[in-house]
Design a protein around this motif. Sequence first.
Motif, PDB file in Angstrom:
ATOM      1  N   ASN A 164       0.803  -1.214   0.000  1.00 27.29           N
ATOM      2  CA  ASN A 164       0.000   0.000   0.000  1.00 27.29           C
ATOM      3  C   ASN A 164       0.839   1.267   0.000  1.00 27.29           C
ATOM      4  O   ASN A 164       0.319   2.337  -0.293  1.00 27.29           O
ATOM      5  N   ALA A 165       2.125   1.168   0.325  1.00 25.58           N
ATOM      6  CA  ALA A 165       2.992   2.343   0.283  1.00 25.58           C
ATOM      7  C   ALA A 165       3.539   2.574  -1.128  1.00 25.58           C
ATOM      8  O   ALA A 165       3.631   3.709  -1.586  1.00 25.58           O
ATOM      9  N   TYR A 166       3.897   1.491  -1.820  1.00 32.63           N
ATOM     10  CA  TYR A 166       4.527   1.622  -3.138  1.00 32.63           C
ATOM     11  C   TYR A 166       3.597   1.256  -4.287  1.00 32.63           C
ATOM     12  O   TYR A 166       3.928   1.515  -5.439  1.00 32.63           O
ATOM     13  N   ARG A 167       2.465   0.634  -3.995  1.00 30.90           N
ATOM     14  CA  ARG A 167       1.454   0.325  -4.999  1.00 30.90           C
ATOM     15  C   ARG A 167       2.044  -0.448  -6.183  1.00 30.90           C
ATOM     16  O   ARG A 167       2.624  -1.504  -6.009  1.00 30.90           O
ATOM     17  N   THR A 168       1.921   0.094  -7.409  1.00 35.55           N
ATOM     18  CA  THR A 168       2.379  -0.644  -8.590  1.00 35.55           C
ATOM     19  C   THR A 168       3.904  -0.704  -8.701  1.00 35.55           C
ATOM     20  O   THR A 168       4.430  -1.524  -9.455  1.00 35.55           O
ATOM     21  N   LEU A 169       4.607   0.156  -7.974  1.00 34.01           N
ATOM     22  CA  LEU A 169       6.072   0.143  -8.000  1.00 34.01           C
ATOM     23  C   LEU A 169       6.659  -0.767  -6.931  1.00 34.01           C
ATOM     24  O   LEU A 169       7.877  -0.824  -6.774  1.00 34.01           O
ATOM     25  N   ARG A 170       5.818  -1.473  -6.218  1.00 31.86           N
ATOM     26  CA  ARG A 170       6.285  -2.240  -5.067  1.00 31.86           C
ATOM     27  C   ARG A 170       7.203  -3.392  -5.476  1.00 31.86           C
ATOM     28  O   ARG A 170       6.994  -4.027  -6.513  1.00 31.86           O
ATOM     29  N   PRO A 171       8.212  -3.670  -4.657  1.00 32.84           N
ATOM     30  CA  PRO A 171       8.950  -4.925  -4.832  1.00 32.84           C
ATOM     31  C   PRO A 171       8.062  -6.079  -4.383  1.00 32.84           C
ATOM     32  O   PRO A 171       7.243  -5.931  -3.468  1.00 32.84           O
ATOM     33  N   PHE A 172       8.207  -7.221  -5.008  1.00 32.61           N
ATOM     34  CA  PHE A 172       7.322  -8.327  -4.656  1.00 32.61           C
ATOM     35  C   PHE A 172       8.034  -9.659  -4.824  1.00 32.61           C
ATOM     36  O   PHE A 172       9.096  -9.758  -5.440  1.00 32.61           O
ATOM     37  N   ILE A 173       7.410 -10.688  -4.261  1.00 30.71           N
ATOM     38  CA  ILE A 173       7.809 -12.076  -4.458  1.00 30.71           C
ATOM     39  C   ILE A 173       6.568 -12.830  -4.933  1.00 30.71           C
ATOM     40  O   ILE A 173       5.521 -12.761  -4.289  1.00 30.71           O
ATOM     41  N   LEU A 174       6.693 -13.512  -6.045  1.00 29.42           N
ATOM     42  CA  LEU A 174       5.614 -14.347  -6.560  1.00 29.42           C
ATOM     43  C   LEU A 174       6.026 -15.802  -6.422  1.00 29.42           C
ATOM     44  O   LEU A 174       7.123 -16.186  -6.834  1.00 29.42           O
ATOM     45  N   ARG A 175       5.153 -16.605  -5.828  1.00 30.50           N
ATOM     46  CA  ARG A 175       5.429 -18.024  -5.614  1.00 30.50           C
ATOM     47  C   ARG A 175       4.533 -18.840  -6.546  1.00 30.50           C
ATOM     48  O   ARG A 175       3.313 -18.689  -6.541  1.00 30.50           O
ATOM     49  N   VAL A 176       5.156 -19.696  -7.340  1.00 30.58           N
ATOM     50  CA  VAL A 176       4.440 -20.535  -8.304  1.00 30.58           C
ATOM     51  C   VAL A 176       4.325 -21.936  -7.714  1.00 30.58           C
ATOM     52  O   VAL A 176       5.337 -22.573  -7.399  1.00 30.58           O
ATOM     53  N   MET A 177       3.083 -22.423  -7.567  1.00 29.41           N
ATOM     54  CA  MET A 177       2.808 -23.719  -6.946  1.00 29.41           C
ATOM     55  C   MET A 177       2.229 -24.685  -7.972  1.00 29.41           C
ATOM     56  O   MET A 177       1.455 -24.279  -8.849  1.00 29.41           O
ATOM     57  N   ASP A 178       2.560 -25.963  -7.831  1.00 28.36           N
ATOM     58  CA  ASP A 178       1.919 -26.985  -8.646  1.00 28.36           C
ATOM     59  C   ASP A 178       0.764 -27.605  -7.865  1.00 28.36           C
ATOM     60  O   ASP A 178       0.399 -27.129  -6.785  1.00 28.36           O
ATOM     61  N   PHE A 179       0.180 -28.684  -8.387  1.00 30.53           N
ATOM     62  CA  PHE A 179      -1.035 -29.236  -7.780  1.00 30.53           C
ATOM     63  C   PHE A 179      -0.766 -29.881  -6.417  1.00 30.53           C
ATOM     64  O   PHE A 179      -1.685 -30.044  -5.612  1.00 30.53           O
ATOM     65  N   THR A 180       0.490 -30.228  -6.126  1.00 29.63           N
ATOM     66  CA  THR A 180       0.810 -30.808  -4.825  1.00 29.63           C
ATOM     67  C   THR A 180       1.074 -29.738  -3.769  1.00 29.63           C
ATOM     68  O   THR A 180       1.294 -30.066  -2.606  1.00 29.63           O
ATOM     69  N   GLY A 181       1.100 -28.457  -4.167  1.00 32.85           N
ATOM     70  CA  GLY A 181       1.439 -27.397  -3.244  1.00 32.85           C
ATOM     71  C   GLY A 181       2.920 -27.123  -3.165  1.00 32.85           C
ATOM     72  O   GLY A 181       3.362 -26.321  -2.358  1.00 32.85           O
ATOM     73  N   ARG A 182       3.706 -27.802  -3.992  1.00 35.46           N
ATOM     74  CA  ARG A 182       5.149 -27.584  -3.995  1.00 35.46           C
ATOM     75  C   ARG A 182       5.486 -26.286  -4.723  1.00 35.46           C
ATOM     76  O   ARG A 182       4.978 -26.024  -5.804  1.00 35.46           O
ATOM     77  N   GLU A 183       6.319 -25.465  -4.122  1.00 33.91           N
ATOM     78  CA  GLU A 183       6.765 -24.227  -4.753  1.00 33.91           C
ATOM     79  C   GLU A 183       7.846 -24.576  -5.764  1.00 33.91           C
ATOM     80  O   GLU A 183       8.981 -24.867  -5.404  1.00 33.91           O
ATOM     81  N   ILE A 184       7.510 -24.514  -7.036  1.00 35.95           N
ATOM     82  CA  ILE A 184       8.458 -24.935  -8.073  1.00 35.95           C
ATOM     83  C   ILE A 184       9.202 -23.758  -8.699  1.00 35.95           C
ATOM     84  O   ILE A 184      10.225 -23.949  -9.362  1.00 35.95           O
ATOM     85  N   MET A 185       8.722 -22.545  -8.462  1.00 39.02           N
ATOM     86  CA  MET A 185       9.367 -21.375  -9.058  1.00 39.02           C
ATOM     87  C   MET A 185       9.103 -20.159  -8.180  1.00 39.02           C
ATOM     88  O   MET A 185       8.034 -20.038  -7.574  1.00 39.02           O
ATOM     89  N   THR A 186      10.091 -19.269  -8.091  1.00 42.65           N
ATOM     90  CA  THR A 186       9.959 -18.020  -7.346  1.00 42.65           C
ATOM     91  C   THR A 186      10.398 -16.869  -8.243  1.00 42.65           C
ATOM     92  O   THR A 186      11.430 -16.960  -8.912  1.00 42.65           O
TER      93      THR A 186
END
Length: 328
Positions: A164-186
């Motif tokens: 909410n401070a940086y809005r669209t310019l915010r740094p972020f982490i996106l976690r990609v999960m498969d059907f087992t819930g395993r994080e396969i990509m960051t």
Amino acid sequence: MSVPTAPEKPADEMENQIKSPNPQPDAPPDYNSHFVPGPPGAAVPPPVGYPGGFPVRYYSLQQPSTFPYGQPTGGTYPIQYQPGKYPVSYQSAPITWMPGSAPIPDCPPGLEYLTQLDNIHVLQHFEPMEMMTRLETNNKYDIKNNLDQMVYVVIEDTDDFTRNAYRTLRPFILRVMDFTGREIMTMQRPFRCTCCCFCCPSTRQELEVQCPPGVTLGFVVDHWNLCRAVYSVQNEKKETVLRIRGPCSTYGCGSDSVFEVTSLDGVSNIGSIIRKWNGLISAMGDADHFDIRFPLDLDVKMKAMIFGACFLIDFMYFERSPPQRSSR
């Protein structure tokens, strides 16, 4: 004449016989809300004799999930819900997941799905609470194939203040999960200040793709251009391997916005990232739909990098912050 009667039982004993034990706990278990990603692991093999070949699971022990997992082969199976960090609305039907494949040599674990695809759809969840409360929430995306089968789930993991401070310019982490819930990509985006000269290298937006998490697969870097959006796709050594060239106008009012993926010489067309125009949903709501296309025989690591570039493009050009209240 007196009638014999049974001996009276104590009141405590009678009360225990009448009352039945309550199987429900008084309060839900106290889950740890802080997400701590663990080391990547291999997919858990399904139990013997399980119909469909894929078990119903949660995301992980550290991060209980609220996503209901169904069977890739279809059918009706029990849906399991668990309180977690990322609340979503309950689904009335099980989710159909794309069938998995055996491990492939030289393919990062979890990317085997991409070897079977030449087209994927990135569908962002519509968040009505953002419109009502004017507060930015974590983005969530469903990744599907042409058969409307779920391939991955992508969840943003950013704290409330940063969002909410940086809005669209915010740094972020996106976690990609498969059907087992395993994080396969960051995917990680560092903060870059945009208040100085636009052509300064320190203002260039960048996205790092890790697969598996902790192992750098490559980078997506934007380049200043007066007329259009331009990106370079780099490997782990920051050597440019592909280029992405966007349209002159990325607003895309009434039409799709096409970002072409080309070779370094710009001659060969490798694929495209298309932001679909969905009418009023595209104009008013923050729920984008991207169509990613690439050759079926393209290196799976390059497919993952093009997939990651889609999210940097979304945040830079199509992510809309909730309207702010007037200071008056």
